[in-house]
Design a protein around this motif. Sequence first.
Motif, PDB file in Angstrom:
ATOM      1  N   SER A  36       0.668  -1.084   0.064  1.00 53.13           N
ATOM      2  CA  SER A  36       0.066  -0.041   0.021  1.00 53.13           C
ATOM      3  C   SER A  36       1.034   1.195   0.047  1.00 53.13           C
ATOM      4  O   SER A  36       2.031   1.110   0.157  1.00 53.13           O
ATOM      5  CB  SER A  36      -1.024   0.022   1.151  1.00 53.13           C
ATOM      6  N   ALA A  37       0.309   2.325  -0.276  1.00 57.06           N
ATOM      7  CA  ALA A  37       1.127   3.371  -0.275  1.00 57.06           C
ATOM      8  C   ALA A  37       0.402   4.842   0.335  1.00 57.06           C
ATOM      9  O   ALA A  37      -0.635   4.890   0.194  1.00 57.06           O
ATOM     10  CB  ALA A  37       1.526   3.864  -1.713  1.00 57.06           C
ATOM     11  N   THR A  38       1.223   5.743   0.858  1.00 56.46           N
ATOM     12  CA  THR A  38       0.920   7.039   1.093  1.00 56.46           C
ATOM     13  C   THR A  38       0.657   7.962   0.151  1.00 56.46           C
ATOM     14  O   THR A  38       1.821   8.097  -0.824  1.00 56.46           O
ATOM     15  CB  THR A  38       1.843   7.758   2.255  1.00 56.46           C
ATOM     16  N   CYS A  39      -0.629   8.748   0.082  1.00 55.94           N
ATOM     17  CA  CYS A  39      -0.561   9.713  -0.991  1.00 55.94           C
ATOM     18  C   CYS A  39      -1.116  10.939  -0.390  1.00 55.94           C
ATOM     19  O   CYS A  39      -1.780  11.131   0.452  1.00 55.94           O
ATOM     20  CB  CYS A  39      -1.472   9.426  -2.312  1.00 55.94           C
ATOM     21  N   HIS A  40      -0.518  12.370  -1.060  1.00 55.66           N
ATOM     22  CA  HIS A  40      -1.131  13.472  -0.454  1.00 55.66           C
ATOM     23  C   HIS A  40      -1.827  14.372  -1.475  1.00 55.66           C
ATOM     24  O   HIS A  40      -2.349  15.407  -1.077  1.00 55.66           O
ATOM     25  CB  HIS A  40      -0.013  14.291   0.415  1.00 55.66           C
ATOM     26  N   THR A  41      -1.853  13.826  -2.850  1.00 60.81           N
ATOM     27  CA  THR A  41      -2.425  14.486  -3.895  1.00 60.81           C
ATOM     28  C   THR A  41      -3.127  13.420  -4.562  1.00 60.81           C
ATOM     29  O   THR A  41      -2.916  12.357  -4.703  1.00 60.81           O
ATOM     30  CB  THR A  41      -1.356  15.270  -4.760  1.00 60.81           C
ATOM     31  N   VAL A  42      -4.252  13.901  -5.362  1.00 56.43           N
ATOM     32  CA  VAL A  42      -4.817  12.900  -6.536  1.00 56.43           C
ATOM     33  C   VAL A  42      -3.869  12.790  -7.378  1.00 56.43           C
ATOM     34  O   VAL A  42      -4.035  11.373  -8.014  1.00 56.43           O
ATOM     35  CB  VAL A  42      -6.011  13.976  -6.964  1.00 56.43           C
ATOM     36  N   GLY A  43      -2.944  13.591  -7.883  1.00 53.62           N
ATOM     37  CA  GLY A  43      -1.941  13.062  -8.915  1.00 53.62           C
ATOM     38  C   GLY A  43      -1.152  11.942  -8.306  1.00 53.62           C
ATOM     39  O   GLY A  43      -0.763  11.246  -8.994  1.00 53.62           O
ATOM     40  N   GLU A  44      -0.837  11.959  -7.101  1.00 52.13           N
ATOM     41  CA  GLU A  44       0.080  10.724  -6.716  1.00 52.13           C
ATOM     42  C   GLU A  44      -0.656   9.385  -6.711  1.00 52.13           C
ATOM     43  O   GLU A  44      -0.405   8.563  -7.132  1.00 52.13           O
ATOM     44  CB  GLU A  44       0.408  10.981  -5.139  1.00 52.13           C
ATOM     45  N   VAL A  45      -2.166   9.498  -6.264  1.00 49.97           N
ATOM     46  CA  VAL A  45      -3.106   8.440  -6.604  1.00 49.97           C
ATOM     47  C   VAL A  45      -3.135   7.943  -7.792  1.00 49.97           C
ATOM     48  O   VAL A  45      -2.796   6.839  -8.272  1.00 49.97           O
ATOM     49  CB  VAL A  45      -4.538   8.908  -6.010  1.00 49.97           C
ATOM     50  N   ALA A  46      -3.291   8.828  -8.895  1.00 50.28           N
ATOM     51  CA  ALA A  46      -3.314   8.695 -10.502  1.00 50.28           C
ATOM     52  C   ALA A  46      -2.152   7.861 -10.931  1.00 50.28           C
ATOM     53  O   ALA A  46      -2.127   7.265 -11.789  1.00 50.28           O
ATOM     54  CB  ALA A  46      -3.644   9.854 -11.117  1.00 50.28           C
ATOM     55  N   ALA A  47      -0.862   8.505 -10.297  1.00 49.58           N
ATOM     56  CA  ALA A  47       0.402   7.790 -10.749  1.00 49.58           C
ATOM     57  C   ALA A  47       0.455   6.484 -10.568  1.00 49.58           C
ATOM     58  O   ALA A  47       1.141   5.771 -11.120  1.00 49.58           O
ATOM     59  CB  ALA A  47       1.409   8.658 -10.043  1.00 49.58           C
ATOM     60  N   LEU A  48      -0.184   5.916  -9.633  1.00 54.14           N
ATOM     61  CA  LEU A  48      -0.187   4.567  -9.261  1.00 54.14           C
ATOM     62  C   LEU A  48      -1.439   3.740  -9.820  1.00 54.14           C
ATOM     63  O   LEU A  48      -1.483   2.390  -9.755  1.00 54.14           O
ATOM     64  CB  LEU A  48      -0.405   4.453  -7.533  1.00 54.14           C
ATOM     65  N   ALA A  49      -2.145   4.136 -10.714  1.00 54.20           N
ATOM     66  CA  ALA A  49      -3.165   3.645 -11.290  1.00 54.20           C
ATOM     67  C   ALA A  49      -2.493   2.433 -12.554  1.00 54.20           C
ATOM     68  O   ALA A  49      -1.353   2.602 -13.049  1.00 54.20           O
ATOM     69  CB  ALA A  49      -3.675   4.368 -12.370  1.00 54.20           C
TER      70      ALA A  49
END
Length: 193
Positions: free
Chosen positions: A92-105
Amino acid sequence: MMRILITPPEITADEPQRVRMALDAGWDAVHLRHPEASTTDMRRLIEAIPQGYHSRLHLHGHFALTNEFNLGGLHLNGRCPAAPENYTGTLSATCHTVGEVAALAGSPRVAYVTLSPIFPSVSKSGYAPSSALTGSLHELAAAAHPPVIALGGITPLTLPLLDPEIFQGYAVLGYFAQAADISDFARRLAEFR
């Protein structure tokens, strides 16, 4: 919704009991987050938790301990951004922005991400969601990405405000960390039923 308890930075004497109580209450996982703890202290903590619970424990550091215990997974973050080379388990991973979430798609290795802060933090004074984050949350409902777990300011009062179209679960740290003792922890845990 998936429910995750995240431990406070310092190991507490009653932490093994708190972990068991949360998992017995149906929480999906406990993230052991002790950045300043030694590997020896983390080993002792895991050994104090009955082995039947180990598959639901996730480490935020001290990744070498996966060679000694059958743990549920590793959580990648700024301090520990990559899993050990030979690790094949859940991430699992920590994200602080929607962009960071999208990068893991499309990353088959990442089972879910935590996104924070969603609400003003309970444990970190002044740590609140940015307008950029809150303004872009609607993008998550339509985009392909790993499941998103809400983190930051999650309490029984803020829980109903989480949009199930965006979040597949929630993680709680500060609300439980503020429990004065094991009885207070049990009371707070019961509020999430």
